[in-house]
Design an enzyme around this catalytic site. Structure first.
Site, PDB file in Angstrom:
ATOM      1  N   CYS A 125      -4.145  16.459   3.204  1.00  0.00           N
ATOM      2  CA  CYS A 125      -2.766  16.122   2.954  1.00  0.00           C
ATOM      3  C   CYS A 125      -1.841  16.703   2.027  1.00  0.00           C
ATOM      4  CB  CYS A 125      -2.584  14.718   3.479  1.00  0.00           C
ATOM      5  SG  CYS A 125      -3.534  14.376   5.062  1.00  0.00           S
ATOM      6  N   HIS A 267       4.243  12.218   2.053  1.00  0.00           N
ATOM      7  CA  HIS A 267       3.262  12.602   3.175  1.00  0.00           C
ATOM      8  C   HIS A 267       3.212  11.668   4.133  1.00  0.00           C
ATOM      9  CE1 HIS A 267      -0.245  13.177   5.379  1.00  0.00           C
ATOM     10  NE2 HIS A 267      -0.894  12.507   4.879  1.00  0.00           N
ATOM     11  N   ASN A 297       0.346  10.808  11.415  1.00  0.00           N
ATOM     12  CA  ASN A 297       0.002  11.589  10.355  1.00  0.00           C
ATOM     13  C   ASN A 297      -0.580  12.743  10.709  1.00  0.00           C
ATOM     14  OD1 ASN A 297      -1.312  12.720   8.220  1.00  0.00           O
ATOM     15  ND2 ASN A 297      -2.399  10.757   7.274  1.00  0.00           N
TER      16      ASN A 297
HETATM   17  O1  UT7 Z   1      -3.610  11.294   5.171  1.00  0.00           O
HETATM   18  C1  UT7 Z   1      -4.415  10.798   4.256  1.00  0.00           C
HETATM   19  C2  UT7 Z   1      -4.095   9.498   3.935  1.00  0.00           C
HETATM   20  N1  UT7 Z   1      -4.618   8.605   4.723  1.00  0.00           N
HETATM   21  C3  UT7 Z   1      -4.095   7.572   4.641  1.00  0.00           C
HETATM   22  O2  UT7 Z   1      -3.401   7.058   3.746  1.00  0.00           O
HETATM   23  C4  UT7 Z   1      -4.663   6.213   5.462  1.00  0.00           C
HETATM   24  C5  UT7 Z   1      -4.654   5.013   4.680  1.00  0.00           C
HETATM   25  N2  UT7 Z   1      -5.321   4.059   5.363  1.00  0.00           N
HETATM   26  C6  UT7 Z   1      -4.722   3.301   6.286  1.00  0.00           C
HETATM   27  O3  UT7 Z   1      -3.532   3.664   6.586  1.00  0.00           O
HETATM   28  C7  UT7 Z   1      -5.098   1.894   6.756  1.00  0.00           C
HETATM   29  O4  UT7 Z   1      -6.216   1.440   5.965  1.00  0.00           O
HETATM   30  C8  UT7 Z   1      -5.418   2.025   8.104  1.00  0.00           C
HETATM   31  C9  UT7 Z   1      -4.300   2.049   9.197  1.00  0.00           C
HETATM   32  C10 UT7 Z   1      -6.548   2.978   8.361  1.00  0.00           C
HETATM   33  C11 UT7 Z   1      -6.254   0.640   8.566  1.00  0.00           C
HETATM   34  O5  UT7 Z   1      -5.390  -0.429   8.346  1.00  0.00           O
HETATM   35  P1  UT7 Z   1      -5.927  -1.768   7.453  1.00  0.00           P
HETATM   36  O6  UT7 Z   1      -4.791  -2.672   7.408  1.00  0.00           O
HETATM   37  O7  UT7 Z   1      -6.400  -1.099   6.137  1.00  0.00           O
HETATM   38  O8  UT7 Z   1      -7.177  -2.464   8.532  1.00  0.00           O
HETATM   39  P2  UT7 Z   1      -8.643  -2.343   8.208  1.00  0.00           P
HETATM   40  O9  UT7 Z   1      -9.257  -1.414   8.163  1.00  0.00           O
HETATM   41  O10 UT7 Z   1      -8.867  -3.451   7.179  1.00  0.00           O
HETATM   42  O11 UT7 Z   1      -8.856  -3.516   9.421  1.00  0.00           O
HETATM   43  C12 UT7 Z   1      -8.606  -4.861   9.667  1.00  0.00           C
HETATM   44  C13 UT7 Z   1      -8.980  -5.176  11.218  1.00  0.00           C
HETATM   45  C14 UT7 Z   1     -10.692  -4.848  11.401  1.00  0.00           C
HETATM   46  O12 UT7 Z   1     -11.144  -6.146  11.870  1.00  0.00           O
HETATM   47  P3  UT7 Z   1     -11.941  -7.397  11.068  1.00  0.00           P
HETATM   48  O13 UT7 Z   1     -12.910  -6.878  10.359  1.00  0.00           O
HETATM   49  O14 UT7 Z   1     -10.933  -7.953  10.223  1.00  0.00           O
HETATM   50  O15 UT7 Z   1     -12.043  -8.244  12.301  1.00  0.00           O
HETATM   51  C15 UT7 Z   1     -10.737  -3.844  12.004  1.00  0.00           C
HETATM   52  O16 UT7 Z   1     -12.073  -3.671  12.677  1.00  0.00           O
HETATM   53  O17 UT7 Z   1      -8.525  -4.432  12.106  1.00  0.00           O
HETATM   54  C16 UT7 Z   1      -9.518  -3.711  12.788  1.00  0.00           C
HETATM   55  N3  UT7 Z   1      -9.059  -2.473  13.170  1.00  0.00           N
HETATM   56  C17 UT7 Z   1      -8.341  -2.402  14.422  1.00  0.00           C
HETATM   57  N4  UT7 Z   1      -7.955  -3.290  15.443  1.00  0.00           N
HETATM   58  C18 UT7 Z   1      -7.015  -2.813  16.365  1.00  0.00           C
HETATM   59  C19 UT7 Z   1      -9.384  -1.282  12.731  1.00  0.00           C
HETATM   60  N5  UT7 Z   1      -8.601  -0.434  13.424  1.00  0.00           N
HETATM   61  C20 UT7 Z   1      -8.049  -0.929  14.550  1.00  0.00           C
HETATM   62  C21 UT7 Z   1      -7.389  -0.669  15.676  1.00  0.00           C
HETATM   63  N6  UT7 Z   1      -6.798  -1.420  16.521  1.00  0.00           N
HETATM   64  N7  UT7 Z   1      -7.311   0.704  15.936  1.00  0.00           N
END
Ligand code: UT7
Length: 358
Positions: A125, A267, A297
């Site tokens: 990226c 980005h 993204n």
């Molecule tokens: O381009 C390269 C750079 N990339 C980035 O910068 C991406 C960086 N990361 C992020 O943007 C975020 O970490 C994500 C958007 C990928 C995830 O968001 P988060 O707030 O970090 O969520 P998480 O992974 O901690 O998940 C929180 C909860 C989990 O459930 P539990 O374990 O709390 O019960 C996940 O299973 O949300 C759940 N979850 C979802 N729920 C509904 C994960 N994905 C989804 C989804 N829909 N799509």
């Protein structure tokens, strides 16, 4: 008679500055809304918007590839520069058409630019910022007078459609700029860069199989290894820290204060990341481009696409001060400053359809 002939060394002249003089973006027409994803994945519109700020994204049709998008964006950038010739074509991408050869020579040929130097830049990226730095170096060295730099990615070809964590984030698209040799005081002139990497964390963002370390073997390579994997939370934390640090470094090098920045083009990873970085830099959030709301993204395409979308929709005064900063797999990061260009022709929007942004 030159001074060298007269026995004196030639007076060194300043190398030419790279000046942005063309801009264009292209999104494939197929739009995928959050509700479309919620029909097949355990997710919903509210979760996606709240956690990422994304409302929709575009994807290619089966049979299309990254070069198809890069060619469209490149054509638009060349049109807006008022000159269709370049000496070099750089394509920043994580999703080349093929492992071998690079995608850039094909893009050059399809744009009628066969004969130009053409190569890919692989910095995930951060690829577009690395591509800009490479092109600016070619211009400063006198190797090229005009360079087309394209950021193009089709993450839909590497993200597992069943992976709800990543399928909601990524979209396909391409953005391109033309750089030419010019003067540092002209609108569009690029200033200093900051680039960095830390390969100790290569597994934070990875497609495990397909390269020389792990060739795909029918029946033995797992589905997970063939697809894009990201440790979202760690990437999130690193993205905020690295982008803010890199942005500060390049502002120092340019002699700018955060308050001098008229437009911040980070980005487009996640709206919460962009706002955290803007807050950290004490930059008003209104100055931060947030194109990801309607496109997600788009990898190496995200910064030039956001610039092209801004050029098409919002009048920006040539000479306005711009800060670009990116973070991605590798890990890699990079930033640069420039001023808003004076373009020869208007930039059409990368996509003419309905904007799903709330
Ligand atoms: O381009 C390269 C750079 N990339 C980035 O910068 C991406 C960086 N990361 C992020 O943007 C975020 O970490 C994500 C958007 C990928 C995830 O968001 P988060 O707030 O970090 O969520 P998480 O992974 O901690 O998940 C929180 C909860 C989990 O459930 P539990 O374990 O709390 O019960 C996940 O299973 O949300 C759940 N979850 C979802 N729920 C509904 C994960 N994905 C989804 C989804 N829909 N799509």
């Amino acid at each position: 008679m030159s001074s060298a002939v007269a026995g004196r060394p030639p007076v060194p002249s300043a190398p030419p500055a790279a000046v942005l003089c063309g801009l264009g973006g292209w999104l494939p027409p197929r739009l995928v809304t959050n509700d479309d994803l919620a029909e097949r994945l355990d997710t919903d519109d509210t979760w996606i918007r709240t956690r990422t700020g994304i409302g929709s994204r575009h994807t290619i049709e089966p049979g299309q590839a990254t070069s198809d998008l890069a060619v469209e964006a490149g054509r638009r950038a060349l049109d807006s520069s008022g000159d269709s010739s370049v000496d070099a074509v750089v394509v920043a991408t994580t999703t080349p058409d093929r492992t071998c050869p690079a995608t850039a020579p094909l893009v050059a040929a399809r744009l009628g630019l066969a004969g130009a130097a053409a190569f890919d830049v692989a910095a995930v990226c951060t690829g577009f910022v690395y591509g800009l730095a490479t092109a600016a170096g070619l211009i400063a060295a006198g190797t090229a007078r005009r360079v087309l730099v394209t950021g193009a990615d089709t993450y839909s070809t590497i993200v597992d459609p069943a992976d709800r964590a990543n399928a909601i984030i990524f979209g396909d698209g391409a953005g391109a700029v033309v750089l030419r040799a010019g003067h540092p005081d002209e609108p569009g002139a690029l200033g200093p860069f900051d680039l960095g990497s830390d390969g100790a964390h290569e597994d934070m963002i990875m497609v495990a199989a397909g390269g020389s370390r792990s060739r795909p073997e029918p029946g033995r390579t797992s589905r997970a290894d063939l697809h894009f994997a990201m440790r979202g939370k760690e990437v999130y934390r690193n993205a905020v820290t690295r982008m803010a640090e890199s942005a500060r470094t390049v502002l120092d090098r340019a002699g700018w204060k955060p308050a001098d920045v008229d437009l911040f083009a980070p980005h487009q990873a996640n709206l919460r990341i962009l706002h955290s970085v803007a807050d950290d830099l004490e930059l008003p959030r209104e100055r931060c481009l947030t194109h990801l709301r309607s496109v997600g993204n788009t990898g190496a395409a995200s910064i030039p696409l956001a610039l092209a979308d801004t050029a098409a929709r919002t009048p920006v005064e040539p000479g306005s001060r711009l800060l670009l900063t990116a973070f991605g797999g590798g890990l890699t990061w990079g930033s640069c400053v420039l001023t808003w260009p004076a373009l020869s022709a208007p930039v059409p929007p990368p996509y003419q359809g309905e904007d799903t942004t709330p």
